[in-house]
Write an enzyme that holds these catalytic residues in place. Sequence first.
Site, PDB file in Angstrom:
ATOM      1  N   ASP A  97       0.866  -1.182   0.000  1.00 40.61           N
ATOM      2  CA  ASP A  97       0.000   0.000   0.000  1.00 40.61           C
ATOM      3  C   ASP A  97       0.901   1.229   0.000  1.00 40.61           C
ATOM      4  OD1 ASP A  97      -2.402   1.732   0.366  1.00 40.61           O
ATOM      5  OD2 ASP A  97      -3.319  -0.214   0.702  1.00 40.61           O
TER       6      ASP A  97
ATOM      7  N   GLY B  93      -7.415  -4.806   1.079  1.00 40.18           N
ATOM      8  CA  GLY B  93      -6.301  -5.595   1.600  1.00 40.18           C
ATOM      9  C   GLY B  93      -5.201  -5.777   0.577  1.00 40.18           C
ATOM     10  N   LYS B  94      -5.492  -5.479  -0.702  1.00 39.86           N
ATOM     11  CA  LYS B  94      -4.517  -5.655  -1.788  1.00 39.86           C
ATOM     12  C   LYS B  94      -3.821  -7.005  -1.687  1.00 39.86           C
ATOM     13  CE  LYS B  94      -3.949  -0.661  -2.480  1.00 39.86           C
ATOM     14  NZ  LYS B  94      -4.939  -0.195  -1.495  1.00 39.86           N
ATOM     15  N   ARG B  95      -4.603  -8.057  -1.396  1.00 33.51           N
ATOM     16  CA  ARG B  95      -4.037  -9.385  -1.241  1.00 33.51           C
ATOM     17  C   ARG B  95      -3.560  -9.934  -2.578  1.00 33.51           C
ATOM     18  NH1 ARG B  95      -4.259  -7.649   3.439  1.00 33.51           N
ATOM     19  NH2 ARG B  95      -4.944  -8.899   5.208  1.00 33.51           N
TER      20      ARG B  95
END
Lengths: 280, 280
Positions: A97, B93-95
Amino acid sequence: MTFADTLQDRIAKTSPVCVGLDPALDKLPEGIDRSASGILEFCKGIIDATKDIASCVKPQMAYFEVLRAEGMNVFWDVCEYAHQQGLIVIADGKRNDIGSTCEAYADAYLSSDSPIDALTVSPYLGSDGITPFIDRAVKHEKGIFVLVKTSNLSSGELQDLPTGDEAVHEHMAQLVESWGRNHIGKNQLSCIGAVVGATYPEEMKYLRTLMPHIPFLIPGYGAQGGTAKDVAHGFLPDGTGAIVNASRSIIFASSKKDWKEAATKAASTMAKELQEAFTK
Amino acid sequence: MTFADTLQDRIAKTSPVCVGLDPALDKLPEGIDRSASGILEFCKGIIDATKDIASCVKPQMAYFEVLRAEGMNVFWDVCEYAHQQGLIVIADGKRNDIGSTCEAYADAYLSSDSPIDALTVSPYLGSDGITPFIDRAVKHEKGIFVLVKTSNLSSGELQDLPTGDEAVHEHMAQLVESWGRNHIGKNQLSCIGAVVGATYPEEMKYLRTLMPHIPFLIPGYGAQGGTAKDVAHGFLPDGTGAIVNASRSIIFASSKKDWKEAATKAASTMAKELQEAFTK
Protein backbone atom coordinates in the site's frame (compact mmCIF):
# COMPACT_ATOMS: atom_id res chain seq x y z
CA MET A 1 23.12 -6.21 13.87
CA THR A 2 21.29 -5.79 10.55
CA PHE A 3 18.72 -8.32 9.34
CA ALA A 4 21.08 -9.55 6.60
CA ASP A 5 23.90 -10.13 9.10
CA THR A 6 21.57 -12.06 11.43
CA LEU A 7 20.33 -14.08 8.47
CA GLN A 8 23.84 -14.92 7.25
CA ASP A 9 24.91 -16.01 10.75
CA ARG A 10 21.88 -18.22 11.09
CA ILE A 11 22.40 -19.79 7.65
CA ALA A 12 26.04 -20.51 8.55
CA LYS A 13 24.93 -22.30 11.73
CA THR A 14 22.12 -24.29 10.08
CA SER A 15 21.31 -24.28 6.34
CA PRO A 16 19.61 -22.13 3.69
CA VAL A 17 16.43 -24.15 4.24
CA CYS A 18 13.30 -22.05 4.92
CA VAL A 19 10.28 -24.04 6.04
CA GLY A 20 7.03 -22.67 4.65
CA LEU A 21 4.25 -22.90 7.20
CA ASP A 22 1.16 -23.27 4.99
CA PRO A 23 -1.22 -24.96 7.45
CA ALA A 24 -4.18 -25.66 5.16
CA LEU A 25 -6.91 -27.12 7.37
CA ASP A 26 -7.82 -29.85 4.90
CA LYS A 27 -4.23 -31.10 4.68
CA LEU A 28 -3.41 -31.35 8.40
CA PRO A 29 -2.08 -34.79 9.30
CA GLU A 30 -3.71 -37.55 11.33
CA GLY A 31 -4.29 -36.68 14.96
CA ILE A 32 -4.41 -32.90 14.46
CA ASP A 33 -7.71 -31.14 15.01
CA ARG A 34 -8.92 -29.10 12.02
CA SER A 35 -9.23 -25.86 13.99
CA ALA A 36 -7.18 -22.83 15.03
CA SER A 37 -5.75 -24.74 18.00
CA GLY A 38 -4.92 -27.65 15.68
CA ILE A 39 -2.98 -25.25 13.44
CA LEU A 40 -1.06 -23.98 16.45
CA GLU A 41 -0.18 -27.51 17.55
CA PHE A 42 0.82 -28.46 14.01
CA CYS A 43 3.01 -25.39 13.42
CA LYS A 44 4.75 -25.80 16.78
CA GLY A 45 5.37 -29.46 15.93
CA ILE A 46 6.90 -28.54 12.56
CA ILE A 47 9.04 -25.85 14.22
CA ASP A 48 10.32 -28.36 16.81
CA ALA A 49 10.97 -30.90 14.07
CA THR A 50 12.99 -28.56 11.83
CA LYS A 51 14.57 -25.91 14.07
CA ASP A 52 17.99 -27.57 14.15
CA ILE A 53 18.11 -27.86 10.37
CA ALA A 54 16.35 -24.80 8.95
CA SER A 55 17.46 -21.18 9.23
CA CYS A 56 14.00 -19.72 8.72
CA VAL A 57 10.29 -20.38 8.84
CA LYS A 58 7.86 -18.60 6.57
CA PRO A 59 4.28 -18.55 7.90
CA GLN A 60 1.90 -17.98 5.01
CA MET A 61 -0.62 -15.48 6.33
CA ALA A 62 -3.61 -16.54 4.20
CA TYR A 63 -3.97 -19.84 6.10
CA PHE A 64 -4.27 -17.94 9.37
CA GLU A 65 -6.45 -15.12 8.02
CA VAL A 66 -9.01 -17.65 6.79
CA LEU A 67 -9.79 -18.36 10.47
CA ARG A 68 -10.37 -14.63 11.06
CA ALA A 69 -9.31 -13.10 14.41
CA GLU A 70 -8.82 -16.52 16.00
CA GLY A 71 -6.46 -17.45 13.18
CA MET A 72 -4.49 -14.22 13.56
CA ASN A 73 -4.11 -14.95 17.23
CA VAL A 74 -2.54 -18.28 16.30
CA PHE A 75 -0.40 -16.55 13.63
CA TRP A 76 1.20 -14.31 16.25
CA ASP A 77 1.64 -17.23 18.65
CA VAL A 78 3.38 -19.25 15.91
CA CYS A 79 5.68 -16.32 15.07
CA GLU A 80 6.50 -15.85 18.77
CA TYR A 81 7.21 -19.54 19.25
CA ALA A 82 9.45 -19.76 16.16
CA HIS A 83 11.33 -16.65 17.25
CA GLN A 84 11.91 -18.12 20.73
CA GLN A 85 13.35 -21.26 19.12
CA GLY A 86 15.96 -19.15 17.34
CA LEU A 87 14.43 -19.36 13.87
CA ILE A 88 14.28 -16.33 11.61
CA VAL A 89 10.60 -15.57 11.00
CA ILE A 90 9.50 -14.33 7.57
CA ALA A 91 5.82 -13.38 7.44
CA ASP A 92 4.58 -14.15 3.93
CA GLY A 93 1.86 -11.55 3.53
CA LYS A 94 2.85 -9.88 0.23
CA ARG A 95 1.52 -6.65 1.73
CA ASN A 96 1.46 -3.47 -0.32
CA ASP A 97 0.00 0.00 0.00
CA ILE A 98 1.07 3.65 0.04
CA GLY A 99 1.60 6.50 2.48
CA SER A 100 0.24 6.16 5.99
CA THR A 101 -1.46 2.86 5.13
CA CYS A 102 1.88 1.39 4.13
CA GLU A 103 3.32 2.72 7.40
CA ALA A 104 0.51 0.95 9.27
CA TYR A 105 1.45 -2.37 7.61
CA ALA A 106 5.10 -1.76 8.44
CA ASP A 107 4.19 -0.98 12.06
CA ALA A 108 1.97 -4.06 12.19
CA TYR A 109 4.71 -6.50 11.26
CA LEU A 110 8.11 -4.80 11.54
CA SER A 111 7.81 -2.97 14.86
CA SER A 112 10.52 -3.35 17.51
CA ASP A 113 8.36 -5.67 19.65
CA SER A 114 7.34 -7.94 16.75
CA PRO A 115 8.65 -11.52 16.68
CA ILE A 116 8.71 -11.22 12.88
CA ASP A 117 12.10 -10.60 11.27
CA ALA A 118 10.98 -9.92 7.71
CA LEU A 119 7.88 -9.47 5.58
CA THR A 120 7.26 -10.23 1.92
CA VAL A 121 5.94 -7.24 -0.06
CA SER A 122 4.46 -6.78 -3.54
CA PRO A 123 5.87 -3.95 -5.72
CA TYR A 124 3.08 -2.93 -8.14
CA LEU A 125 2.74 0.50 -6.46
CA GLY A 126 6.38 1.54 -6.94
CA SER A 127 8.65 3.00 -4.28
CA ASP A 128 5.78 4.71 -2.38
CA GLY A 129 4.74 1.17 -1.47
CA ILE A 130 8.23 0.12 -0.42
CA THR A 131 9.92 3.08 1.31
CA PRO A 132 7.82 2.96 4.52
CA PHE A 133 8.73 -0.72 4.89
CA ILE A 134 12.42 0.08 4.35
CA ASP A 135 12.31 2.88 6.96
CA ARG A 136 10.89 0.55 9.62
CA ALA A 137 13.18 -2.33 8.60
CA VAL A 138 16.30 -0.19 8.90
CA LYS A 139 15.16 1.31 12.20
CA HIS A 140 14.28 -1.99 13.85
CA GLU A 141 16.87 -4.27 12.20
CA LYS A 142 14.23 -6.13 10.23
CA GLY A 143 14.02 -7.03 6.54
CA ILE A 144 11.67 -7.18 3.57
CA PHE A 145 11.59 -9.44 0.52
CA VAL A 146 10.18 -7.75 -2.59
CA LEU A 147 8.53 -9.91 -5.27
CA VAL A 148 10.73 -9.74 -8.39
CA LYS A 149 10.30 -12.96 -10.40
CA THR A 150 7.82 -15.36 -8.84
CA SER A 151 7.75 -19.14 -9.22
CA ASN A 152 4.26 -19.55 -10.73
CA LEU A 153 3.42 -20.43 -14.33
CA SER A 154 1.70 -17.11 -15.15
CA SER A 155 4.34 -14.90 -13.52
CA GLY A 156 5.48 -13.84 -16.99
CA GLU A 157 2.15 -12.19 -17.89
CA LEU A 158 3.34 -9.04 -16.17
CA GLN A 159 6.87 -9.78 -14.96
CA ASP A 160 8.28 -10.83 -18.37
CA LEU A 161 6.77 -8.01 -20.43
CA PRO A 162 9.54 -6.41 -22.49
CA THR A 163 10.36 -2.80 -21.60
CA GLY A 164 13.22 -1.25 -23.51
CA ASP A 165 15.96 -3.90 -23.70
CA GLU A 166 14.84 -5.73 -20.60
CA ALA A 167 11.94 -7.56 -18.97
CA VAL A 168 9.78 -5.87 -16.31
CA HIS A 169 11.23 -8.18 -13.63
CA GLU A 170 14.76 -7.18 -14.61
CA HIS A 171 13.79 -3.54 -14.30
CA MET A 172 12.26 -4.33 -10.90
CA ALA A 173 15.49 -6.11 -9.90
CA GLN A 174 17.48 -2.95 -10.59
CA LEU A 175 15.04 -0.91 -8.52
CA VAL A 176 15.41 -3.38 -5.63
CA GLU A 177 19.22 -3.24 -5.88
CA SER A 178 19.05 0.57 -5.86
CA TRP A 179 16.73 0.59 -2.80
CA GLY A 180 18.90 -1.98 -1.03
CA ARG A 181 22.35 -0.61 -1.73
CA ASN A 182 21.99 2.13 0.90
CA HIS A 183 21.32 -0.37 3.69
CA ILE A 184 24.14 -2.85 3.58
CA GLY A 185 25.49 -4.75 6.60
CA LYS A 186 29.04 -5.94 7.35
CA ASN A 187 28.62 -8.89 5.00
CA GLN A 188 27.75 -6.64 2.04
CA LEU A 189 24.13 -7.75 1.94
CA SER A 190 21.13 -5.47 2.32
CA CYS A 191 18.08 -5.72 4.57
CA ILE A 192 16.05 -5.43 1.35
CA GLY A 193 15.70 -8.87 -0.20
CA ALA A 194 14.06 -10.23 -3.35
CA VAL A 195 11.74 -13.13 -4.07
CA VAL A 196 13.07 -15.08 -7.07
CA GLY A 197 11.39 -18.38 -7.99
CA ALA A 198 13.31 -21.68 -8.22
CA THR A 199 11.31 -22.58 -11.30
CA TYR A 200 13.10 -20.04 -13.53
CA PRO A 201 16.82 -20.92 -13.13
CA GLU A 202 18.05 -18.98 -16.19
CA GLU A 203 16.31 -15.81 -15.04
CA MET A 204 17.69 -16.37 -11.54
CA LYS A 205 21.25 -16.54 -12.84
CA TYR A 206 20.92 -13.14 -14.51
CA LEU A 207 18.97 -11.63 -11.59
CA ARG A 208 21.84 -12.55 -9.25
CA THR A 209 24.16 -10.36 -11.37
CA LEU A 210 21.63 -7.48 -11.30
CA MET A 211 21.21 -7.70 -7.51
CA PRO A 212 24.65 -8.43 -6.00
CA HIS A 213 23.74 -6.96 -2.58
CA ILE A 214 20.29 -8.50 -2.24
CA PRO A 215 19.44 -11.63 -0.24
CA PHE A 216 17.22 -13.98 -2.25
CA LEU A 217 14.19 -15.78 -0.90
CA ILE A 218 13.69 -18.63 -3.35
CA PRO A 219 10.27 -20.31 -3.40
CA GLY A 220 9.22 -23.14 -5.68
CA TYR A 221 11.58 -25.84 -4.39
CA GLY A 222 10.21 -29.38 -4.08
CA ALA A 223 6.47 -29.61 -4.74
CA GLN A 224 6.62 -26.79 -7.33
CA GLY A 225 9.49 -28.49 -9.22
CA GLY A 226 12.65 -26.49 -8.45
CA THR A 227 15.81 -28.57 -7.78
CA ALA A 228 19.02 -27.87 -5.86
CA LYS A 229 20.84 -27.36 -9.15
CA ASP A 230 18.17 -24.83 -10.21
CA VAL A 231 18.55 -22.71 -7.10
CA ALA A 232 22.36 -22.76 -6.93
CA HIS A 233 22.54 -19.73 -9.23
CA GLY A 234 20.61 -17.66 -6.69
CA PHE A 235 23.46 -17.86 -4.19
CA LEU A 236 26.52 -15.65 -4.12
CA PRO A 237 29.79 -17.21 -5.30
CA ASP A 238 30.66 -18.05 -1.67
CA GLY A 239 27.47 -20.09 -1.27
CA THR A 240 25.63 -17.59 0.94
CA GLY A 241 23.06 -14.85 0.32
CA ALA A 242 19.98 -16.95 -0.28
CA ILE A 243 17.37 -19.03 1.47
CA VAL A 244 15.31 -21.67 -0.25
CA ASN A 245 11.72 -22.27 0.77
CA ALA A 246 9.85 -25.55 0.70
CA SER A 247 6.39 -25.86 2.19
CA ARG A 248 4.29 -28.89 1.29
CA SER A 249 7.25 -31.23 0.70
CA ILE A 250 8.36 -30.70 4.32
CA ILE A 251 5.27 -29.95 6.38
CA PHE A 252 3.05 -32.50 4.64
CA ALA A 253 5.82 -35.08 4.07
CA SER A 254 3.55 -37.54 5.85
CA SER A 255 -0.18 -37.39 6.51
CA LYS A 256 0.14 -40.06 9.21
CA LYS A 257 1.16 -39.92 12.86
CA ASP A 258 4.85 -39.77 11.88
CA TRP A 259 4.50 -36.27 10.35
CA LYS A 260 7.11 -34.72 12.65
CA GLU A 261 9.74 -37.36 11.89
CA ALA A 262 8.88 -37.08 8.19
CA ALA A 263 9.31 -33.27 8.33
CA THR A 264 12.72 -33.60 10.02
CA LYS A 265 13.79 -36.10 7.39
CA ALA A 266 12.50 -33.99 4.46
CA ALA A 267 14.19 -30.82 5.76
CA SER A 268 17.40 -32.72 6.38
CA THR A 269 17.37 -34.24 2.88
CA MET A 270 16.77 -30.79 1.38
CA ALA A 271 19.65 -29.27 3.39
CA LYS A 272 21.94 -32.03 2.10
CA GLU A 273 20.79 -31.57 -1.51
CA LEU A 274 21.56 -27.84 -1.28
CA GLN A 275 24.94 -28.52 0.34
CA GLU A 276 25.86 -30.99 -2.41
CA ALA A 277 24.82 -28.61 -5.18
CA PHE A 278 27.57 -26.27 -3.95
CA THR A 279 30.32 -28.77 -3.32
CA LYS A 280 29.99 -30.46 -6.71
CA MET B 1 -27.74 -10.99 -8.35
CA THR B 2 -24.12 -10.37 -9.36
CA PHE B 3 -21.86 -8.04 -7.40
CA ALA B 4 -21.92 -5.47 -10.22
CA ASP B 5 -25.72 -5.46 -10.32
CA THR B 6 -25.93 -5.01 -6.55
CA LEU B 7 -23.37 -2.22 -6.76
CA GLN B 8 -25.22 -0.41 -9.56
CA ASP B 9 -28.52 -0.64 -7.65
CA ARG B 10 -26.92 0.74 -4.52
CA ILE B 11 -25.23 3.60 -6.41
CA ALA B 12 -28.57 4.49 -8.01
CA LYS B 13 -30.20 4.68 -4.57
CA THR B 14 -27.39 6.69 -2.94
CA SER B 15 -24.29 8.02 -4.72
CA PRO B 16 -20.94 6.83 -6.09
CA VAL B 17 -19.31 7.91 -2.80
CA CYS B 18 -17.18 5.23 -1.11
CA VAL B 19 -16.08 6.10 2.41
CA GLY B 20 -12.58 4.86 3.18
CA LEU B 21 -12.34 3.62 6.76
CA ASP B 22 -8.67 4.32 7.59
CA PRO B 23 -8.90 4.50 11.40
CA ALA B 24 -5.33 5.54 12.23
CA LEU B 25 -5.09 5.55 16.04
CA ASP B 26 -3.22 8.85 16.18
CA LYS B 27 -5.86 10.64 14.12
CA LEU B 28 -9.00 9.55 16.00
CA PRO B 29 -11.12 12.53 17.02
CA GLU B 30 -11.76 13.96 20.46
CA GLY B 31 -13.64 11.65 22.80
CA ILE B 32 -12.61 8.41 21.06
CA ASP B 33 -10.31 6.05 22.93
CA ARG B 34 -7.09 5.20 21.07
CA SER B 35 -7.67 1.45 21.23
CA ALA B 36 -9.35 -1.37 19.32
CA SER B 37 -12.69 -0.59 20.97
CA GLY B 38 -12.20 3.09 20.10
CA ILE B 39 -11.70 2.12 16.46
CA LEU B 40 -14.92 0.09 16.53
CA GLU B 41 -16.86 3.00 18.03
CA PHE B 42 -15.34 5.41 15.52
CA CYS B 43 -16.03 3.23 12.47
CA LYS B 44 -19.62 2.57 13.57
CA GLY B 45 -20.09 6.31 14.04
CA ILE B 46 -18.77 7.05 10.55
CA ILE B 47 -20.99 4.32 9.08
CA ASP B 48 -24.06 5.77 10.84
CA ALA B 49 -23.11 9.26 9.68
CA THR B 50 -22.67 8.36 6.00
CA LYS B 51 -24.88 5.32 5.29
CA ASP B 52 -27.68 7.36 3.70
CA ILE B 53 -25.27 9.13 1.36
CA ALA B 54 -22.54 6.64 0.44
CA SER B 55 -22.95 3.44 -1.56
CA CYS B 56 -19.87 1.75 -0.12
CA VAL B 57 -17.38 1.69 2.71
CA LYS B 58 -13.80 0.55 2.23
CA PRO B 59 -12.13 -0.58 5.46
CA GLN B 60 -8.37 -0.35 5.02
CA MET B 61 -7.04 -3.55 6.57
CA ALA B 62 -3.62 -2.23 7.65
CA TYR B 63 -5.17 -0.06 10.38
CA PHE B 64 -6.86 -3.10 11.89
CA GLU B 65 -3.92 -5.48 11.41
CA VAL B 66 -1.65 -3.14 13.34
CA LEU B 67 -3.68 -4.05 16.45
CA ARG B 68 -3.07 -7.74 15.76
CA ALA B 69 -5.83 -10.30 16.53
CA GLU B 70 -7.82 -7.75 18.54
CA GLY B 71 -7.75 -5.41 15.56
CA MET B 72 -8.90 -8.15 13.21
CA ASN B 73 -11.78 -8.89 15.53
CA VAL B 74 -12.82 -5.25 15.20
CA PHE B 75 -12.28 -5.39 11.42
CA TRP B 76 -14.83 -8.21 11.09
CA ASP B 77 -17.25 -6.43 13.45
CA VAL B 78 -16.98 -3.26 11.36
CA CYS B 79 -17.61 -5.19 8.12
CA GLU B 80 -20.60 -6.94 9.70
CA TYR B 81 -22.05 -3.66 10.98
CA ALA B 82 -21.60 -1.89 7.63
CA HIS B 83 -23.20 -4.83 5.82
CA GLN B 84 -26.20 -4.76 8.19
CA GLN B 85 -26.66 -1.06 7.45
CA GLY B 86 -27.01 -1.84 3.74
CA LEU B 87 -23.59 -0.52 2.68
CA ILE B 88 -21.46 -2.41 0.17
CA VAL B 89 -18.29 -3.47 1.96
CA ILE B 90 -14.98 -3.41 0.08
CA ALA B 91 -12.09 -4.82 2.10
CA ASP B 92 -8.96 -2.96 1.03
CA GLY B 93 -6.30 -5.60 1.60
CA LYS B 94 -4.52 -5.65 -1.79
CA ARG B 95 -4.04 -9.38 -1.24
CA ASN B 96 -2.10 -11.45 -3.73
CA ASP B 97 -0.69 -14.96 -3.91
CA ILE B 98 -0.90 -18.11 -6.04
CA GLY B 99 -2.50 -21.54 -6.00
CA SER B 100 -3.91 -22.86 -2.75
CA THR B 101 -2.64 -19.81 -0.84
CA CYS B 102 -4.63 -17.52 -3.13
CA GLU B 103 -7.64 -19.80 -2.58
CA ALA B 104 -7.17 -19.38 1.17
CA TYR B 105 -7.26 -15.58 0.83
CA ALA B 106 -10.36 -15.86 -1.36
CA ASP B 107 -12.02 -18.14 1.20
CA ALA B 108 -11.00 -15.76 4.00
CA TYR B 109 -12.74 -12.74 2.53
CA LEU B 110 -15.12 -13.82 -0.25
CA SER B 111 -16.83 -16.84 1.32
CA SER B 112 -20.63 -17.10 1.28
CA ASP B 113 -20.90 -16.19 4.98
CA SER B 114 -18.58 -13.17 4.77
CA PRO B 115 -20.06 -9.68 5.25
CA ILE B 116 -17.49 -8.45 2.72
CA ASP B 117 -18.75 -7.82 -0.83
CA ALA B 118 -15.43 -7.22 -2.58
CA LEU B 119 -11.68 -7.30 -1.99
CA THR B 120 -8.89 -5.28 -3.58
CA VAL B 121 -6.12 -7.42 -5.11
CA SER B 122 -2.64 -6.73 -6.46
CA PRO B 123 -1.74 -8.18 -9.89
CA TYR B 124 2.06 -8.62 -9.93
CA LEU B 125 1.75 -12.44 -9.99
CA GLY B 126 -0.40 -12.59 -13.14
CA SER B 127 -3.59 -14.60 -13.60
CA ASP B 128 -2.52 -17.35 -11.15
CA GLY B 129 -2.95 -14.69 -8.49
CA ILE B 130 -6.36 -13.57 -9.76
CA THR B 131 -8.25 -16.65 -10.98
CA PRO B 132 -8.92 -18.14 -7.51
CA PHE B 133 -10.42 -14.80 -6.44
CA ILE B 134 -12.59 -14.72 -9.58
CA ASP B 135 -13.81 -18.28 -8.98
CA ARG B 136 -14.95 -17.46 -5.45
CA ALA B 137 -16.38 -14.08 -6.49
CA VAL B 138 -18.50 -15.61 -9.25
CA LYS B 139 -19.65 -18.47 -7.00
CA HIS B 140 -20.67 -16.28 -4.06
CA GLU B 141 -21.79 -13.13 -5.94
CA LYS B 142 -18.85 -11.11 -4.67
CA GLY B 143 -16.36 -8.88 -6.48
CA ILE B 144 -12.69 -7.95 -6.71
CA PHE B 145 -10.94 -4.73 -7.67
CA VAL B 146 -7.56 -5.27 -9.35
CA LEU B 147 -4.92 -2.53 -9.06
CA VAL B 148 -4.38 -1.11 -12.55
CA LYS B 149 -3.23 2.55 -12.27
CA THR B 150 -2.89 3.69 -8.67
CA SER B 151 -3.20 7.24 -7.38
CA ASN B 152 0.27 7.62 -5.81
CA LEU B 153 3.15 9.69 -7.17
CA SER B 154 5.49 6.76 -7.82
CA SER B 155 2.84 4.55 -9.45
CA GLY B 156 4.53 5.11 -12.80
CA GLU B 157 7.80 3.44 -11.78
CA LEU B 158 6.31 0.10 -12.73
CA GLN B 159 2.82 0.89 -14.07
CA ASP B 160 3.93 3.39 -16.74
CA LEU B 161 6.86 1.41 -18.11
CA PRO B 162 6.52 1.23 -21.90
CA THR B 163 5.93 -2.24 -23.31
CA GLY B 164 5.38 -2.43 -27.05
CA ASP B 165 3.13 0.49 -27.96
CA GLU B 166 1.53 0.74 -24.56
CA ALA B 167 2.22 1.27 -20.86
CA VAL B 168 2.26 -1.64 -18.40
CA HIS B 169 -0.96 -0.37 -16.78
CA GLU B 170 -2.67 -0.32 -20.18
CA HIS B 171 -1.60 -3.89 -20.76
CA MET B 172 -2.93 -4.76 -17.30
CA ALA B 173 -6.21 -3.01 -18.13
CA GLN B 174 -6.66 -5.28 -21.14
CA LEU B 175 -5.97 -8.34 -19.00
CA VAL B 176 -8.57 -7.17 -16.47
CA GLU B 177 -11.14 -6.58 -19.24
CA SER B 178 -10.42 -10.07 -20.64
CA TRP B 179 -10.81 -11.66 -17.17
CA GLY B 180 -13.96 -9.68 -16.50
CA ARG B 181 -15.75 -10.07 -19.81
CA ASN B 182 -16.83 -13.65 -18.98
CA HIS B 183 -18.63 -12.60 -15.81
CA ILE B 184 -21.00 -9.84 -16.80
CA GLY B 185 -24.32 -9.11 -15.07
CA LYS B 186 -27.55 -7.75 -16.51
CA ASN B 187 -26.17 -4.21 -16.54
CA GLN B 188 -23.17 -5.21 -18.71
CA LEU B 189 -20.67 -4.76 -15.90
CA SER B 190 -18.40 -7.47 -14.53
CA CYS B 191 -17.76 -8.63 -10.96
CA ILE B 192 -14.09 -7.96 -11.75
CA GLY B 193 -13.32 -4.30 -11.11
CA ALA B 194 -10.26 -2.10 -11.46
CA VAL B 195 -8.56 0.44 -9.21
CA VAL B 196 -7.81 3.59 -11.21
CA GLY B 197 -6.51 6.66 -9.36
CA ALA B 198 -8.30 10.04 -9.49
CA THR B 199 -4.91 11.75 -9.73
CA TYR B 200 -4.31 10.62 -13.33
CA PRO B 201 -7.40 11.87 -15.24
CA GLU B 202 -5.91 11.52 -18.73
CA GLU B 203 -4.93 7.91 -18.09
CA MET B 204 -8.37 7.28 -16.60
CA LYS B 205 -10.08 8.52 -19.76
CA TYR B 206 -8.16 6.05 -21.91
CA LEU B 207 -8.48 3.22 -19.37
CA ARG B 208 -12.28 3.59 -19.49
CA THR B 209 -12.16 2.82 -23.22
CA LEU B 210 -9.92 -0.22 -22.61
CA MET B 211 -12.21 -1.58 -19.87
CA PRO B 212 -15.83 -0.94 -20.95
CA HIS B 213 -17.23 -3.76 -18.78
CA ILE B 214 -15.22 -3.07 -15.63
CA PRO B 215 -16.46 -1.16 -12.56
CA PHE B 216 -13.88 1.38 -11.43
CA LEU B 217 -12.88 1.98 -7.83
CA ILE B 218 -11.35 5.45 -7.90
CA PRO B 219 -9.13 6.42 -4.97
CA GLY B 220 -7.29 9.70 -4.58
CA TYR B 221 -10.30 12.03 -4.30
CA GLY B 222 -10.09 14.86 -1.79
CA ALA B 223 -6.99 14.75 0.40
CA GLN B 224 -4.91 13.22 -2.43
CA GLY B 225 -5.96 15.95 -4.87
CA GLY B 226 -8.45 14.39 -7.31
CA THR B 227 -11.50 16.52 -8.19
CA ALA B 228 -15.02 15.67 -9.42
CA LYS B 229 -14.02 16.79 -12.92
CA ASP B 230 -10.99 14.49 -12.79
CA VAL B 231 -13.00 11.41 -11.92
CA ALA B 232 -15.88 12.01 -14.34
CA HIS B 233 -13.96 10.20 -17.10
CA GLY B 234 -13.95 7.01 -15.02
CA PHE B 235 -17.72 6.70 -15.30
CA LEU B 236 -19.60 5.16 -18.19
CA PRO B 237 -21.43 7.57 -20.53
CA ASP B 238 -24.64 7.04 -18.49
CA GLY B 239 -22.93 8.21 -15.30
CA THR B 240 -22.68 4.77 -13.66
CA GLY B 241 -19.97 2.11 -13.40
CA ALA B 242 -17.67 3.75 -10.86
CA ILE B 243 -17.31 4.51 -7.20
CA VAL B 244 -15.09 7.25 -5.85
CA ASN B 245 -13.29 6.79 -2.56
CA ALA B 246 -12.43 9.49 -0.06
CA SER B 247 -10.99 8.62 3.33
CA ARG B 248 -9.37 11.39 5.37
CA SER B 249 -11.48 14.22 3.92
CA ILE B 250 -14.63 12.50 5.24
CA ILE B 251 -13.67 10.50 8.32
CA PHE B 252 -11.32 13.13 9.74
CA ALA B 253 -13.34 16.14 8.53
CA SER B 254 -13.31 17.29 12.14
CA SER B 255 -11.03 16.28 15.01
CA LYS B 256 -13.51 17.68 17.54
CA LYS B 257 -16.69 16.29 19.08
CA ASP B 258 -18.66 17.14 15.92
CA TRP B 259 -16.81 14.52 13.82
CA LYS B 260 -20.00 12.65 12.90
CA GLU B 261 -21.82 15.76 11.69
CA ALA B 262 -18.64 16.83 9.84
CA ALA B 263 -18.44 13.39 8.15
CA THR B 264 -22.08 13.58 7.04
CA LYS B 265 -21.48 17.05 5.65
CA ALA B 266 -18.24 16.08 3.84
CA ALA B 267 -19.81 12.97 2.28
CA SER B 268 -22.85 14.99 1.25
CA THR B 269 -20.73 17.73 -0.33
CA MET B 270 -18.74 15.11 -2.22
CA ALA B 271 -21.92 13.40 -3.49
CA LYS B 272 -23.14 16.79 -4.75
CA GLU B 273 -19.81 17.57 -6.43
CA LEU B 274 -19.92 14.25 -8.26
CA GLN B 275 -23.55 14.79 -9.26
CA GLU B 276 -22.76 18.25 -10.62
CA ALA B 277 -19.79 17.00 -12.61
CA PHE B 278 -22.25 14.86 -14.60
CA THR B 279 -25.06 17.31 -15.04
CA LYS B 280 -22.85 20.14 -16.27
